[in-house]
Every structure is written in structure tokens, then in C-alpha cells.
Scaffold this active site. Sequence first.
Site, PDB file in Angstrom:
ATOM      1  CB  SER A   1     -64.765  88.070 -24.597  1.00 15.07           C
ATOM      2  OG  SER A   1     -66.062  87.997 -24.034  1.00 15.07           O
TER       3      SER A   1
ATOM      4  CG  ASP B   1     -67.957  80.528 -20.677  1.00 17.09           C
ATOM      5  OD1 ASP B   1     -68.832  80.211 -21.512  1.00 17.09           O
ATOM      6  OD2 ASP B   1     -67.049  81.339 -20.942  1.00 17.09           O
TER       7      ASP B   1
ATOM      8  CG  HIS C   1     -67.211  83.570 -23.787  1.00 16.60           C
ATOM      9  ND1 HIS C   1     -67.033  83.465 -22.424  1.00 16.60           N
ATOM     10  CD2 HIS C   1     -66.946  84.866 -24.120  1.00 16.60           C
ATOM     11  CE1 HIS C   1     -66.669  84.645 -21.940  1.00 16.60           C
ATOM     12  NE2 HIS C   1     -66.608  85.507 -22.946  1.00 16.60           N
TER      13      HIS C   1
END
Length: 215
Positions: free
Chosen positions: A42, A188, A191
Site C-alpha cells: 500500500s 494512521d 502510510h
Amino acid sequence: MSSSNCSRRAVLAAAVGLAAAPTLAAEAKAAPARSVAILGDSITAGYGLPASQALPARLQAELARMGVPARVIPAGRSGDTTAGGAARVDRAVPKGADVCVVALGGNDLLTGEDPSRVRANLDRIVTRLKARGVTVVLAGVQVPPLLGGGYASAFNGAFSSVARKHGVLFLPDLLAGVALNSRLNQPDGIHPNAAGVTVIARRLAPVVAKGLAAG
């Protein structure tokens, strides 16, 4: 030599130059851009960011800024692990790729994967890419220093071990200077945000440029 002869020669030289210029320009325009694939998770896929701010786009822009034209091909998949990358490497990295950045391992770390399995998966990925004639840039993932211990040493060593074995270009820590920095990450805390991606691209681009030069 008379001045008239000099003039005729100058006119002829200019005519030849003008005739050749369109051909040279056409050849330069027709030259295919080198291609770079990023096999990752990701973070390389640009989770939470528009495509224009994701790592593939930022890396391509950074290479261009360095005078290294290349097309960067996204091959990241959210949630992917080194095992997942090993399973899909042949179909994920397109035919004709000159360089592949292998940037996996973050999810292995989050799930506490056995470092020996991480090493074996990376070995399989690099072996497959090299068999296809693709130049590999291996980007490592480092266990945060505050964790330390034997697991951290073994996990970190999995990347350097594979890099040494195969003699590939190696960036020890893809997230150096970005991980755990709240200014460079999304809410978060995992990321990278757009600024964090820019930091990663600037550190990664010189290594990728070496790979393109060597290929």
C-alpha cells in the site's frame, strides 16, 4: 579560397544541417522511455493519496528532475506481503521492464512473519526478476530501533542478505526519515502523506538511476 566559394560552402552546410535536424529530432522523440516497475504494497500503491502524489508518479518526476527520463509502472497492492509478491511477480512486473524496485516487507513486519520466510520470499522474487533480465533495486524495511532484539536483527538482515547474495542495488530502509514522523505520515501513522512520499522518492531516485544506467 575565394569569398564566393566560402559562401557556397556555408550555404551547403546550413542546408545539410537543416535537412538533418528534423531527422535527429524525430529519432529523439521516437526513442522509447526506459521503464521502472515498483513491486510493493500500500505504501508504493499510494494508499490515501491521489495517483499524482503516489510514489510511482513522484519517483517518475524525481527521475525527470535528475535528467533521467523513465516511465514508472505501479505494481503495488495494498496488504501485500513478500509471499504475495513472490506469487505474483511474473504477472505484476510487465514484460520489457528495465528495472524493478522490490519494496515489500512492511506487512510481514506488522504480522511478525518469520524472518527466514521473508528472506526466502525475497530470494524467490529477485531470482525470478534476474532470470528475466530485469535490474533489481531492493528496498529494505527496518524494524524500529525501539523494538530491537534478536527478531529485529534477523528481520533487518533478511534484506541485506538477499542483496549481497544477488549483488543487486540496495536501499536499506525505504522509510528512513519518514517512519514515525507525524509530519510525514497520514493520521494512521503508517502510510506516508504527500510530503513523506516526496522524501522517499528523492532518496530512491538516485538508486533507480544507477539501475537504469547499469541496465
